[in-house]
Design a protein around this motif. Structure first.
Motif, PDB file in Angstrom:
ATOM      1  N   GLN A  69       0.934  -1.275   0.025  1.00 26.77           N
ATOM      2  CA  GLN A  69       0.004   0.067  -0.009  1.00 26.77           C
ATOM      3  C   GLN A  69       0.884   1.413   0.174  1.00 26.77           C
ATOM      4  OE1 GLN A  69      -3.275   0.145   2.638  1.00 26.77           O
ATOM      5  NE2 GLN A  69      -2.923  -2.050   3.318  1.00 26.77           N
TER       6      GLN A  69
ATOM      7  N   TRP B  12       0.983   3.936  -2.926  1.00 25.95           N
ATOM      8  CA  TRP B  12       0.937   5.493  -2.761  1.00 25.95           C
ATOM      9  C   TRP B  12       2.120   6.419  -3.063  1.00 25.95           C
ATOM     10  CZ3 TRP B  12      -3.625   7.596  -0.633  1.00 25.95           C
ATOM     11  CH2 TRP B  12      -3.186   9.005  -0.143  1.00 25.95           C
TER      12      TRP B  12
ATOM     13  N   ASP C  85       2.130   9.856  -5.520  1.00 22.71           N
ATOM     14  CA  ASP C  85       2.125  11.099  -4.580  1.00 22.71           C
ATOM     15  C   ASP C  85       3.160  11.969  -5.336  1.00 22.71           C
ATOM     16  OD1 ASP C  85       2.623  13.068  -2.824  1.00 22.71           O
ATOM     17  OD2 ASP C  85       3.136  11.583  -1.244  1.00 22.71           O
TER      18      ASP C  85
ATOM     19  N   PHE D 215      -2.084   4.078   6.922  1.00 21.94           N
ATOM     20  CA  PHE D 215      -2.716   3.222   5.738  1.00 21.94           C
ATOM     21  C   PHE D 215      -3.584   2.523   6.427  1.00 21.94           C
ATOM     22  CE2 PHE D 215       1.263   4.540   4.110  1.00 21.94           C
ATOM     23  CZ  PHE D 215       1.137   5.004   2.822  1.00 21.94           C
TER      24      PHE D 215
ATOM     25  N   ARG E 102      -8.299   5.987   6.331  1.00 22.66           N
ATOM     26  CA  ARG E 102      -8.190   7.302   5.770  1.00 22.66           C
ATOM     27  C   ARG E 102      -9.026   8.343   6.312  1.00 22.66           C
ATOM     28  NH1 ARG E 102     -12.703   8.662   2.567  1.00 22.66           N
ATOM     29  NH2 ARG E 102     -14.199   6.978   2.409  1.00 22.66           N
TER      30      ARG E 102
ATOM     31  N   PRO F 234      -3.038   8.008   3.093  1.00 23.78           N
ATOM     32  CA  PRO F 234      -4.375   8.168   3.254  1.00 23.78           C
ATOM     33  C   PRO F 234      -4.913   8.759   4.516  1.00 23.78           C
ATOM     34  CG  PRO F 234      -4.026   5.944   3.052  1.00 23.78           C
ATOM     35  CD  PRO F 234      -2.756   6.495   3.148  1.00 23.78           C
TER      36      PRO F 234
ATOM     37  N   THR G  71      -3.903  13.316  -1.027  1.00 27.80           N
ATOM     38  CA  THR G  71      -5.408  12.906  -0.369  1.00 27.80           C
ATOM     39  C   THR G  71      -6.472  13.929  -0.750  1.00 27.80           C
ATOM     40  OG1 THR G  71      -4.362  12.230   1.661  1.00 27.80           O
ATOM     41  CG2 THR G  71      -6.382  13.098   1.768  1.00 27.80           C
TER      42      THR G  71
ATOM     43  N   LEU H  92      -6.195   5.917  -7.085  1.00 32.71           N
ATOM     44  CA  LEU H  92      -5.567   6.963  -7.041  1.00 32.71           C
ATOM     45  C   LEU H  92      -4.915   7.560  -8.247  1.00 32.71           C
ATOM     46  CD1 LEU H  92      -2.943   5.267  -4.555  1.00 32.71           C
ATOM     47  CD2 LEU H  92      -4.663   6.809  -3.899  1.00 32.71           C
TER      48      LEU H  92
END
Length: 355
Positions: free
Chosen positions: A12, A16, A20, A45, A48, A64, A71, A183
């Motif tokens: 995860q 991300w 990002d 994680f 969120r 998150p 985010t 995402l």
């Protein structure tokens, strides 16, 4: 935590990081992975940030369950799914760390989904954003702010087409869209949505509209004021200036925007001790009244002098009663309603009965 869970957590975090756009929060997460800090990663994680009071806010950081560029990009995707292509959004921001960047990011997402953005080019108080939504007949307003939260927080408040804050069930619908969305990539392709700057005209119209709600005021009125390191001083000064009030005495250390809030770690004017510097200035300058806003300017505190020379903060019920009385003075007819919550004083009801 078992190895399987650790593997999921690492996956995860890596996903991300790939999406990002912020090198600071990417580096932050990479350091946590390098240190195998599974406890901190799990905190970031395992859940969120979700919609709360009229929007979403939280501590800034990677993941998150923190507030960051990804985010809020994901929030913008969820809002885009709710609004649909061709809608229009007003975007404003305060002076907190990353606020302007967050505003730009959200406008880019909206453009990608065919939603038109009108974005302010300077920091504004939240009420100006609400006013702009109505003035420009927009479908929604987004104010990048964490209100009166501590300095390291940020987020956004959401306003609907009527200029009022986000409410149920729309908040739940948007939050579901956020949860279901993927995402977004680091690079966002521009879409059919236009991104236009909002000129000072709207801000000037707001100031004039507020000033015109009251009659003439005594030019000798002395007002002590603090925006608590927030963004309201320019607006307050202009509004009172339009009514001929120039004797505004500010708290020097708090008058200009400062995202670190150095003199008040929790800049909520309702908190004990936050108004101490304001009352010192009010007392030394022999002010008639003392006013304070929270950093984004949608919360008000009022202080009044006492016969013993000390200053007292009016309660929310007292301010509400004064506002109710004022509105009943300047309106007429039977088609008027006074609405108060179950936790409010019964004084407003009595004022309404006598109107």
């Amino acid at each position: 935590m078992g190895s399987s869970n650790n593997s999921d957590l690492i996956a995860q975090a890596q996903e991300w990081i790939e999406h990002d756009p912020d090198p600071e929060t990417r580096s932050e997460l990479l350091e946590l992975l390098k240190a195998n800090n599974t406890e901190e990663l799990d905190d970031r994680f395992s859940s969120r940030l979700t919609f709360g009071t009229a929007g979403i806010r939280g501590i800034q950081g990677g993941g998150p369950n923190r507030m960051n560029r990804l985010t809020l990009r994901k929030v913008a995707v969820g809002i885009s799914q709710y609004l649909k292509s061709g809608s229009s959004v007003i975007i404003g921001y305060d002076a907190r760390k990353n606020s302007e960047v967050f505003a730009t990011d959200m406008s880019g997402i909206f453009s990608h989904y065919g939603i038109h953005s009108h974005i302010f080019t300077k920091v504004i108080p939240t009420p100006v954003l609400s006013f702009a939504v109505r003035q420009k007949s927009a479908d929604m307003g987004i104010m990048i702010t964490a209100s009166h939260n501590p300095a390291n927080d940020n987020g956004c408040k959401v306003f609907l087409a009527d200029g009022a804050q986000l409410r149920s069930p729309i908040d739940d619908i948007i939050d579901q869209q956020i949860e279901l969305s993927q995402l977004p990539p680091k690079e966002i392709a521009k879409g059919l949505g236009r991104i236009e700057e909002i000129e000072d005209k709207i801000w000037i119209e707001y100031c004039e509209t507020v000033a015109n709600t009251v009659g003439e005021l005594s030019g000798s009125l002395a007002i002590a004021y603090t925006p608590l390191h927030g963004v309201s001083w320019e607006t307050i000064e202009h509004v009172f200036g339009l009514k001929g009030i120039t004797n505004l005495i500010t708290v020097p250390s708090q008058s200009q925007p400062d995202p670190s809030f150095p003199s008040t770690p929790f800049p909520n004017p309702e908190e004990a001790g936050v108004l101490d510097e304001l009352f010192n200035v009010a007392q030394s300058s022999k002010a008639d009244i003392a006013l304070a806003n929270d950093p984004d300017g949608d919360r008000l505190a009022i202080g009044v002098p006492q016969s013993n020379g000390e200053w007292r903060t009016l309660s929310g019920n007292e301010i509400g009663a004064l506002l109710c009385n004022r509105m009943l003075q300047v309106t007429s007819g039977q088609n008027r309603k006074v609405v108060s919550s179950v936790v409010s004083s019964s004084l407003t009801e009595k004022i309404a009965e006598e109107a």
